[in-house]
Every structure is written in C-alpha cells, then in structure tokens.
Design a protein around this motif. Structure first.
Motif, PDB file in Angstrom:
ATOM      1  N   ALA A 137       0.881  -1.323   0.060  1.00  0.00           N
ATOM      2  CA  ALA A 137       0.076  -0.025  -0.063  1.00  0.00           C
ATOM      3  C   ALA A 137       0.750   1.341   0.012  1.00  0.00           C
ATOM      4  N   ASP A 138       0.309   2.509  -0.795  1.00  0.00           N
ATOM      5  CA  ASP A 138       1.048   3.587  -0.639  1.00  0.00           C
ATOM      6  C   ASP A 138       1.031   4.120   0.641  1.00  0.00           C
ATOM      7  N   VAL A 139       2.100   4.901   0.941  1.00  0.00           N
ATOM      8  CA  VAL A 139       2.266   5.801   2.301  1.00  0.00           C
ATOM      9  C   VAL A 139       2.484   7.065   2.017  1.00  0.00           C
ATOM     10  N   CYS A 140       1.452   8.163   2.335  1.00  0.00           N
ATOM     11  CA  CYS A 140       1.556   9.408   2.082  1.00  0.00           C
ATOM     12  C   CYS A 140       3.004  10.070   2.102  1.00  0.00           C
ATOM     13  N   ALA A 141       3.559   9.870   3.139  1.00  0.00           N
ATOM     14  CA  ALA A 141       4.822  10.520   3.404  1.00  0.00           C
ATOM     15  C   ALA A 141       5.961  10.090   2.455  1.00  0.00           C
ATOM     16  N   ALA A 142       5.961   8.649   2.298  1.00  0.00           N
ATOM     17  CA  ALA A 142       7.099   8.232   1.183  1.00  0.00           C
ATOM     18  C   ALA A 142       6.491   8.709  -0.244  1.00  0.00           C
ATOM     19  N   THR A 143       5.200   8.764  -0.614  1.00  0.00           N
ATOM     20  CA  THR A 143       4.814   9.224  -1.928  1.00  0.00           C
ATOM     21  C   THR A 143       5.192  10.790  -1.931  1.00  0.00           C
ATOM     22  N   LEU A 144       5.092  11.218  -0.946  1.00  0.00           N
ATOM     23  CA  LEU A 144       5.587  13.232  -0.850  1.00  0.00           C
ATOM     24  C   LEU A 144       6.893  13.267  -1.196  1.00  0.00           C
ATOM     25  N   ARG A 145       7.810  12.368  -0.681  1.00  0.00           N
ATOM     26  CA  ARG A 145       9.082  12.408  -1.197  1.00  0.00           C
ATOM     27  C   ARG A 145       9.533  12.241  -2.455  1.00  0.00           C
ATOM     28  N   GLU A 216       4.240   5.558 -17.988  1.00  0.00           N
ATOM     29  CA  GLU A 216       4.539   4.861 -16.692  1.00  0.00           C
ATOM     30  C   GLU A 216       5.643   5.590 -15.904  1.00  0.00           C
ATOM     31  N   SER A 217       6.788   6.149 -16.791  1.00  0.00           N
ATOM     32  CA  SER A 217       7.928   6.736 -16.144  1.00  0.00           C
ATOM     33  C   SER A 217       7.570   8.156 -15.737  1.00  0.00           C
ATOM     34  N   ALA A 218       6.584   8.662 -16.546  1.00  0.00           N
ATOM     35  CA  ALA A 218       6.348  10.049 -16.278  1.00  0.00           C
ATOM     36  C   ALA A 218       5.193  10.590 -15.199  1.00  0.00           C
ATOM     37  N   VAL A 219       4.402   9.565 -14.625  1.00  0.00           N
ATOM     38  CA  VAL A 219       3.544   9.700 -13.768  1.00  0.00           C
ATOM     39  C   VAL A 219       3.700   8.805 -12.340  1.00  0.00           C
ATOM     40  N   LEU A 220       3.550   9.718 -11.421  1.00  0.00           N
ATOM     41  CA  LEU A 220       3.672   8.966 -10.097  1.00  0.00           C
ATOM     42  C   LEU A 220       2.543   8.886  -9.657  1.00  0.00           C
ATOM     43  N   PRO A 221       1.717   7.713  -9.132  1.00  0.00           N
ATOM     44  CA  PRO A 221       0.419   7.884  -8.738  1.00  0.00           C
ATOM     45  C   PRO A 221       0.292   7.813  -7.387  1.00  0.00           C
ATOM     46  N   TYR A 222      -0.606   8.462  -6.794  1.00  0.00           N
ATOM     47  CA  TYR A 222      -1.206   7.995  -5.201  1.00  0.00           C
ATOM     48  C   TYR A 222      -2.362   8.119  -5.187  1.00  0.00           C
ATOM     49  N   MET A 223      -3.252   6.850  -5.162  1.00  0.00           N
ATOM     50  CA  MET A 223      -4.563   6.770  -5.197  1.00  0.00           C
ATOM     51  C   MET A 223      -5.285   7.392  -6.543  1.00  0.00           C
ATOM     52  N   ASP A 224      -6.061   8.291  -6.535  1.00  0.00           N
ATOM     53  CA  ASP A 224      -6.612   8.899  -7.477  1.00  0.00           C
ATOM     54  C   ASP A 224      -5.923  10.245  -8.145  1.00  0.00           C
ATOM     55  N   ASP A 225      -4.669  10.488  -7.328  1.00  0.00           N
ATOM     56  CA  ASP A 225      -3.838  11.687  -7.816  1.00  0.00           C
ATOM     57  C   ASP A 225      -2.849  11.350  -8.575  1.00  0.00           C
ATOM     58  N   LEU A 262      -1.076  16.729  -2.501  1.00  0.00           N
ATOM     59  CA  LEU A 262      -0.983  15.790  -1.410  1.00  0.00           C
ATOM     60  C   LEU A 262      -1.170  16.719  -0.238  1.00  0.00           C
ATOM     61  N   GLY A 263      -2.263  17.573  -0.254  1.00  0.00           N
ATOM     62  CA  GLY A 263      -2.465  18.412   1.075  1.00  0.00           C
ATOM     63  C   GLY A 263      -1.606  19.524   1.291  1.00  0.00           C
ATOM     64  N   LEU A 264      -0.741  19.934   0.377  1.00  0.00           N
ATOM     65  CA  LEU A 264       0.215  21.003   0.307  1.00  0.00           C
ATOM     66  C   LEU A 264       0.004  21.892  -0.760  1.00  0.00           C
ATOM     67  N   GLY A 270       9.359  33.706  -7.189  1.00  0.00           N
ATOM     68  CA  GLY A 270      10.726  33.899  -7.235  1.00  0.00           C
ATOM     69  C   GLY A 270      11.316  32.836  -8.349  1.00  0.00           C
ATOM     70  N   GLY A 271      10.503  32.073  -9.295  1.00  0.00           N
ATOM     71  CA  GLY A 271      10.908  31.194 -10.169  1.00  0.00           C
ATOM     72  C   GLY A 271      11.215  29.847  -9.498  1.00  0.00           C
ATOM     73  N   VAL A 272      11.051  29.764  -8.281  1.00  0.00           N
ATOM     74  CA  VAL A 272      11.344  28.332  -7.404  1.00  0.00           C
ATOM     75  C   VAL A 272      10.054  27.942  -7.002  1.00  0.00           C
ATOM     76  N   LEU A 273       9.820  26.787  -7.102  1.00  0.00           N
ATOM     77  CA  LEU A 273       8.565  26.023  -6.419  1.00  0.00           C
ATOM     78  C   LEU A 273       8.720  26.033  -4.996  1.00  0.00           C
ATOM     79  N   ARG A 274       7.716  26.546  -4.102  1.00  0.00           N
ATOM     80  CA  ARG A 274       7.721  26.515  -2.812  1.00  0.00           C
ATOM     81  C   ARG A 274       6.155  25.820  -2.079  1.00  0.00           C
ATOM     82  N   TRP A 275       6.475  25.056  -1.250  1.00  0.00           N
ATOM     83  CA  TRP A 275       5.021  24.556  -0.491  1.00  0.00           C
ATOM     84  C   TRP A 275       4.825  25.394   0.717  1.00  0.00           C
ATOM     85  N   ALA A 276       3.604  25.456   1.045  1.00  0.00           N
ATOM     86  CA  ALA A 276       3.013  26.094   2.170  1.00  0.00           C
ATOM     87  C   ALA A 276       1.854  25.152   2.653  1.00  0.00           C
TER      88      ALA A 276
END
Length: 598
Positions: A137-145, A216-225, A262-264, A270-276
């Motif tokens: 089964a997929d783990v959210c923390a591992a998929t987020l990494r 398959e190489s370009a897409v990383l799935p998590y459930m329906d995301d 994934l909830g973020l 400034g040209g850099v992806l940032r999460w909050a």
C-alpha cells in the motif's frame, strides 16, 4: 375485521365485556380501550424508557420495539433520540464500538473542506470477511518524497469521482445493498469505506499506466492523484490516455500556477517552487477533551514535511491531554493545558514554520541532530540551507544518559536521509561524545571507549551506523557544531514554563521546576531556608533514610540519577544537597573506583 375474544383473559376480558356491543367487534376500538386500561401513564413510561436496557437473551429487535412503545406512551421522541437510547442500552463493549463507528461514518459522509456528499456504507461486517494485503500500500509520507524529487515542471491530474468510476461485477452487488424508504438498492460502483478500495484503485491506475511505458515513467500515482512530469509527457496526454480506458479526469493544474499536491499548496515564488500549509487550522477547541486536542494538534502538523517548533509543542499538548483525562471524550478544565494551547495558537498566527522549498534534487544533504531531556530532533536540509524535512520524538520519562539520546538522534537522522535516497551526508551534532564515537568508528582511528551502564547498547548503535554506511554506500562526515548554531535545537525544546508546571500531581509549579535543569545548592538553600528552621530532625532523618534506600535499590547511581529517583519515588521537594550528602556518605560508593558525580 372483527374481534373474537378467545385469548382475552382476566382483566382484558372484563374490559372487553364492558365495551358497547357495537364496539366489541372493532379491532381499532378494542386496541385503544385495552391500551387506555392497561398502559402505564406518561411519567411511568418515561422512567421506564430512560432505565430500559437490553436484557440477557433478548433480541435487539424486541428491545428496539419496546423502546418505541414506551416512547409513544409519553408523546414520542425523534428518531435520533431513539437511536441514542437504543445504543445506550447495549452492553459496554458493543456500545463503544457502535459509537466509534457512527463517528467515523459521520466524518466520512461529508467532506467539510469540499462540502461533497459521498455514498458511504457501513462496511464493518463485510470488512471483517475481506483480508486486505497492505504490504504494497502507498504511504503518504513516502509518496510525498517521490513527488518532490520528480522535477520542477510538474502538474497534478485528479480522477473525477474516484471510486465511483470503478464498476463492480454484478454478482457482487448483493454485498453493497441499502434499504431506502422500504426499497432495496444495490451500489454498482465501489463505495467509500471498503477496506480494499484503495488497493483496487491503485491496481486500476497502475494497469492503465503500464499500457504506455513513457506514461509509466512520467507519472507518479497516489490513489486517484497523478503527479505528471511535463518534461516527459504533457498532462493533457495523460488525461486523454485515461479517457481511452473509461476513466474521466479533472482539468490538469500546474504547480507553477498554484496547485494542491497531497495536501500542500505549491506555487512558484521567484521562479522556485515552494510549498505552504493548505489546510485551515482553525481556532483551538472550546471544550477540551482528549479527542478535540488530538484533532486540533493533527491539523497543526498533519503530514507537513517541516514544522519546526510546532512539532514538540503539539506532541507536548497531546501528552498533557493524556495526563489530565481518562477517556477520549472526558472534558477537562485544566488551566495549564488551556494556557499551553493558547500560547501555540497565538505564536502560530505570527510564526508558522510550515513552509519550504518544494523540489529536492541531488544526493547531498546536511543532517542536523540534537537531543535534550525532553525530545530528540532531526532536520534534513540541502547544502544551501533549505530545510527538506524534520522530525521530533518526545522522550519517555526515563534516566537514559543524554549521550545515548544524542546517539539515537544521529541514527534517526541517517535513516531519514536514506529515505530521501541521499548518499552524501554531513552529520552535524553538538555532542562532543557522539562526534568522537562516530568519527572514530568510521575512521578506525581508535576503539570505542566507554564505561557507561549502556555500553553494549552504545556499541550496537555504532555498529548500526557502520552497517548503514557500508550497505548503502554512504559518504558520511561528522561535524561538531555549537549548540547555538544547531538547526535541530528548536525541535528539542518547549517553553520552560510548560516543563515547570507540567506534572498534574504536583500542586506548586515552583517545586516541579526543580527538575528542569541543574540548580545550584545556594538556590536550593534560599528556596528551602524558610522551612529549615521548623522541620524537625526526625523528618530530615526519615528523608535521608528514604533517599539511601532509593539510592541502594537503583544500584548506587550518581547524584543526578539518585536525585531523579528520589523526586519521583519520595517527594518532588527533595533537594540536590540532600542527595549529595547521602551519596557522599554511602560506603559502597566510597569503595567504588570511579564516581558518577555530575
């Protein structure tokens, strides 16, 4: 329909015989007359309704029918109240299980963030017969990494209606049926609540992606995301690919333009992806229970990669809620817990640490580790100083040496770096002892030298570090840094006022504050000087004898550990000077080659 009084006996037959001849044959009038003659009054019916419990050997259906009968006698109650009375009358074990289930269903029926109603069935009985294999089964923390290492030009594709696009075989319909207004309906799609539904969704998405190797190489799935690296495949092509197999997707969302991953909340700054943080924490709970405090703390940290000072604070609040309550729904008016929650809420409003850089690349990382008497903390960051992920673990109420806690934190930090697939690590610690242990083990310069009680445990930890380095091919360097510059230091601390007044069994916070850190003998003399003149010699002798007994029972440790055990087992008011006198007068400790005076 006529009534023949063949089975009316005793008083019932007497009442029937006194009815008018024209009414004796009417079933409705006979029932009303008998009810009026023999039914209890409304007050007695209400008392019986409140006290009614499921009897031994009684069918639940009979129990519910009797509750309905009693409710009608005193005017009736809403269906919700009838259900609550029914559940309250069941045995304790059954009642608790049904309450937990009803809460879970209530939370699942409506998503408060999206106000979306979903078909949720009570799958508890069916789930007891279906064995889910969750090893894969997929783990959210591992998929987020994985998603954060998937590139900078990413988009998110979400399957529309998720489970409701998965059709079930017609032979399985009887297992998903409901009764609505007397009519039986069968759910022909996968419903929410089935324990294997996530595994089914994962298998379907994986099977669709495997039809195209590039996809398959370009897409990383998590459930329906689906996280799509658009440097390899465009998001529109992914949507079209899934449409070929009858799976409809929502329009793609680009991370650079702002998207929820994934909830973020991820966007370009400034040209850099940032999460909050994407969720709204909301105000603290008005009524403090263990459940409400844990739920609020869960919204504070959730699965956020970086939380800083918020992690030990949230964990401390949960530990405090456990200490002052005996059950999940028991209210508490603990003033200390309320003050701590208000402090966290006010500081969060002006200093929310939940944010950082989204994309992580390369295999070089800096691992900051630290430990205190309260917690162990780890911060993983890039060589440029951007935090990647942090972690905090409150320590148990124990007397393990601080060097052991520092070593455990170092092992946790290396494990976290390996989870991110880092192979070049700069481990930074403010413990000179841990720095020497690991450096000597890696270089082979000298053997491990320690005479601590946990010598074999320390050797096992050091061997573990060497095995991780060898098996994963890690290039590990160790750096000693000042405590003031340690990035993990904030993960091991809470406000000093919390520590001083945390023990619910101690009435005076000033007494509990003695366990926070080392206190000089002069300070203790000032604190207890007013009582010294009135305490009888017999009391001091009794305390010294009790301290001696605790000291011997603990195996003749040093002053610090003896002080800990004395305050725990005798009284929080025991002073360091009392313990020091007992240890210095101990014959066994005098004969020892070395003493544990610190």
């Amino acid at each position: 329909m006529s009534v023949v009084p063949l089975r009316l006996a005793g008083g019932a037959f007497t009442v029937w015989s006194q009815m008018p001849a024209a009414s004796r044959g009417s079933l409705v009038e006979v029932q009303e007359t008998l009810y009026a003659a023999f039914a209890m009054d409304s007050f007695a019916a209400y008392d019986a309704f409140c006290c009614r419990r499921l009897r031994t050997g009684e069918s639940p259906d009979v129990f519910l029918s009797d509750l309905r009968r009693l409710a009608v006698l005193f005017g009736g109650v809403p269906d919700k109240a009838l259900i609550c009375a029914f559940v309250s009358g069941l045995p304790d074990s059954t009642r608790q299980a049904i309450r937990a289930g009803s809460r879970a269903e209530g939370l699942s029926l409506e998503d408060k963030n999206k106000t979306k109603v979903r078909p949720v069935l009570d799958y508890r009985e069916l789930n007891s017969h279906v064995v889910p294999y969750t090893a894969d089964a997929d783990v959210c923390a591992a998929t987020l990494r994985k998603w954060r290492r998937h590139g900078t030009n990413v988009a998110i594709v979400d399957l529309k209606r998720a489970y409701l696009q998965l059709r079930t075989e017609q032979s399985l319909w009887p297992f998903q049926t409901v009764m609505v207004n007397g009519q039986r309906y069968a759910l022909s799609r996968v419903g929410f609540g089935l324990n294997v539904a996530p595994l089914i969704m994962k298998a379907v998405v994986r099977a669709v992606l495997q039809q195209d190797p590039a996809m398959e190489s370009a897409v990383l799935p998590y459930m329906d995301d689906l996280c799509v690296n658009e440097d390899l495949v465009s998001a529109e092509r992914v949507v079209a690919h899934f449409a070929q197999f009858g799976l409809e997707c929502k329009p793609p969302e680009r991370a650079a333009a702002g998207a929820r991953l994934l909830g973020l909340h991820v966007r370009a700054v400034g040209g850099v992806l940032r999460w909050a943080r994407d969720n709204v924490v909301g105000p603290p709970p008005v009524t403090l229970t263990r459940r409400s405090v844990f739920a609020w703390c869960g919204r504070l940290v959730a699965h956020l990669p970086v939380c800083g000072w918020l992690r030990p604070a949230a964990a401390w609040l949960q530990r405090r809620a456990n200490a002052v309550t005996n059950s999940w729904d028991q209210p508490t008016d603990d003033a200390t817990l309320r003050q701590q929650i208000d402090y966290v809420a006010s500081r969060l409003a002006r200093d929310d640490p939940a944010h950082g850089r989204w994309h992580v690349e390369g295999n070089h990382a800096v691992v900051w580790t630290d430990a205190s008497s309260i917690a162990a903390g780890v911060v993983l960051e890039t060589p440029t100083g951007d935090p990647i992920e942090d972690g905090c673990w409150l320590r148990r109420d124990e007397t393990a040496h601080i060097n052991m806690a520092e070593l455990d934190a170092a092992v946790r930090g290396i494990n976290l770096a390996i989870a991110w697939e880092m192979r070049r690590l700069d481990l930074r610690t403010d413990s000179a002892t841990v720095h020497r242990w690991i450096s000597d083990a890696l270089s082979g310069r000298s053997r491990l030298k320690t005479k601590a009680h946990g010598e074999m445990i320390i050797r096992r930890r050091i061997d573990m570090v060497k095995q991780l380095v060898d098996e994963f091919g890690i290039d590990l360097s160790v750096t000693l840094v000042p405590t003031a510059h340690n990035r993990a230091d904030c993960l091991t601390r809470v406000p000093v006022e919390w520590v001083r007044g945390d023990d619910p069994s101690v009435g005076d916070p000033a007494v509990a504050a003695a366990v926070v850190g080392p206190v000089t003998d002069a300070g203790e003399d000032d604190a207890h000087g007013a009582d010294a003149g009135v305490v009888e010699d017999t009391v001091g002798t009794r305390e010294s004898s009790a301290i001696s007994e605790v000291h011997a029972k603990a195996g003749h440790p040093g002053i610090r550990r003896t002080l800990y055990f004395a305050r725990r087992d005798i009284s929080p008011s025991i002073t360091r000077s009392q313990v020091q006198k007992v240890v210095s007068d101990c014959d066994v400790c005098r004969r020892a080659v070395s003493q544990d005076w610190y």
